[in-house]
Design a protein around this motif. Structure first.
Motif, mmCIF file in Angstrom:
data_model
loop_
_atom_site.group_PDB
_atom_site.id
_atom_site.type_symbol
_atom_site.label_atom_id
_atom_site.label_comp_id
_atom_site.label_asym_id
_atom_site.label_seq_id
_atom_site.Cartn_x
_atom_site.Cartn_y
_atom_site.Cartn_z
ATOM 1 N N PRO A 113 4.281 -3.354 9.461
ATOM 2 C CA PRO A 113 5.554 -4.024 9.181
ATOM 3 C C PRO A 113 5.665 -4.320 7.683
ATOM 4 O O PRO A 113 4.665 -4.609 7.021
ATOM 5 C CB PRO A 113 5.469 -5.323 9.984
ATOM 6 C CG PRO A 113 4.456 -5.050 11.051
ATOM 7 C CD PRO A 113 3.471 -4.092 10.434
ATOM 8 N N ASP A 114 6.876 -4.224 7.150
ATOM 9 C CA ASP A 114 7.104 -4.479 5.728
ATOM 10 C C ASP A 114 7.087 -5.984 5.498
ATOM 11 O O ASP A 114 8.126 -6.640 5.477
ATOM 12 C CB ASP A 114 8.425 -3.858 5.282
ATOM 13 C CG ASP A 114 8.663 -3.996 3.795
ATOM 14 O OD1 ASP A 114 7.688 -4.223 3.052
ATOM 15 O OD2 ASP A 114 9.825 -3.867 3.370
ATOM 16 N N ASP A 115 5.887 -6.530 5.355
ATOM 17 C CA ASP A 115 5.728 -7.970 5.148
ATOM 18 C C ASP A 115 4.598 -8.214 4.158
ATOM 19 O O ASP A 115 4.020 -7.269 3.618
ATOM 20 C CB ASP A 115 5.462 -8.683 6.483
ATOM 21 C CG ASP A 115 4.218 -8.177 7.205
ATOM 22 O OD1 ASP A 115 3.409 -7.430 6.596
ATOM 23 O OD2 ASP A 115 4.042 -8.514 8.385
ATOM 24 N N GLN A 170 12.161 -4.443 13.188
ATOM 25 C CA GLN A 170 11.461 -4.614 11.918
ATOM 26 C C GLN A 170 11.537 -3.352 11.069
ATOM 27 O O GLN A 170 11.571 -2.236 11.596
ATOM 28 C CB GLN A 170 9.970 -4.896 12.155
ATOM 29 C CG GLN A 170 9.658 -6.242 12.738
ATOM 30 C CD GLN A 170 8.148 -6.388 12.899
ATOM 31 O OE1 GLN A 170 7.507 -5.572 13.546
ATOM 32 N NE2 GLN A 170 7.604 -7.430 12.294
ATOM 33 N N TYR A 176 9.704 3.994 4.192
ATOM 34 C CA TYR A 176 10.256 2.912 5.006
ATOM 35 C C TYR A 176 10.974 3.496 6.210
ATOM 36 O O TYR A 176 11.595 4.553 6.121
ATOM 37 C CB TYR A 176 11.256 2.080 4.194
ATOM 38 C CG TYR A 176 10.608 1.301 3.081
ATOM 39 C CD1 TYR A 176 9.965 0.102 3.343
ATOM 40 C CD2 TYR A 176 10.638 1.766 1.784
ATOM 41 C CE1 TYR A 176 9.358 -0.600 2.324
ATOM 42 C CE2 TYR A 176 10.036 1.071 0.762
ATOM 43 C CZ TYR A 176 9.396 -0.119 1.043
ATOM 44 O OH TYR A 176 8.786 -0.816 0.042
ATOM 45 N N ASN A 202 12.192 0.167 12.898
ATOM 46 C CA ASN A 202 11.732 0.215 14.278
ATOM 47 C C ASN A 202 12.764 -0.512 15.131
ATOM 48 O O ASN A 202 12.824 -1.742 15.137
ATOM 49 C CB ASN A 202 10.351 -0.436 14.409
ATOM 50 C CG ASN A 202 9.796 -0.356 15.808
ATOM 51 O OD1 ASN A 202 10.529 -0.262 16.793
ATOM 52 N ND2 ASN A 202 8.472 -0.393 15.912
ATOM 53 N N THR A 222 11.473 -3.230 17.760
ATOM 54 C CA THR A 222 11.037 -4.549 17.290
ATOM 55 C C THR A 222 12.025 -5.178 16.311
ATOM 56 O O THR A 222 11.906 -6.357 16.001
ATOM 57 C CB THR A 222 9.665 -4.450 16.583
ATOM 58 O OG1 THR A 222 9.802 -3.632 15.408
ATOM 59 C CG2 THR A 222 8.617 -3.871 17.506
ATOM 60 N N MET A 238 9.441 -0.916 8.853
ATOM 61 C CA MET A 238 8.043 -0.510 8.772
ATOM 62 C C MET A 238 7.824 0.160 7.419
ATOM 63 O O MET A 238 8.714 0.837 6.907
ATOM 64 C CB MET A 238 7.698 0.468 9.894
ATOM 65 C CG MET A 238 7.977 -0.083 11.288
ATOM 66 S SD MET A 238 7.037 -1.560 11.680
ATOM 67 C CE MET A 238 5.400 -0.871 11.802
#
Length: 68
Positions: A10-12, A43, A35, A38, A41, A45
């Motif tokens: 996830p991009d976090d 989110q 990038y 998803n 979810t 990614m």
């Protein structure tokens, strides 16, 4: 020998920390990050290819690349 990894998640901030950890262990960025959304979810990614050159080792598919 050259080693290659493609880090994903996830991009976090946890993903950014994984990439930062790899860089501080001698891995180098290879190309631009990727990038994708998803839909299951909700989110974003992220993915980032990294590579590293190491001496004195022979490649084997059982290698734990993150430990090199």
């Amino acid at each position: 020998m050259k080693l290659y990894r493609f880090l994903t998640g996830p991009d976090d901030s946890a993903f950014c920390h994984r990439v930062t950890d790899a860089l501080n262990k001698g891995w180098l960025l290879h190309g631009d990050p990727a990038y994708s959304f998803n839909a299951q979810t909700g989110q974003m990614m992220a993915g980032q290819a990294v590579f590293k050159e190491v001496e004195g080792k022979d490649y084997h598919p059982d290698m734990k690349l993150g430990e090199q």
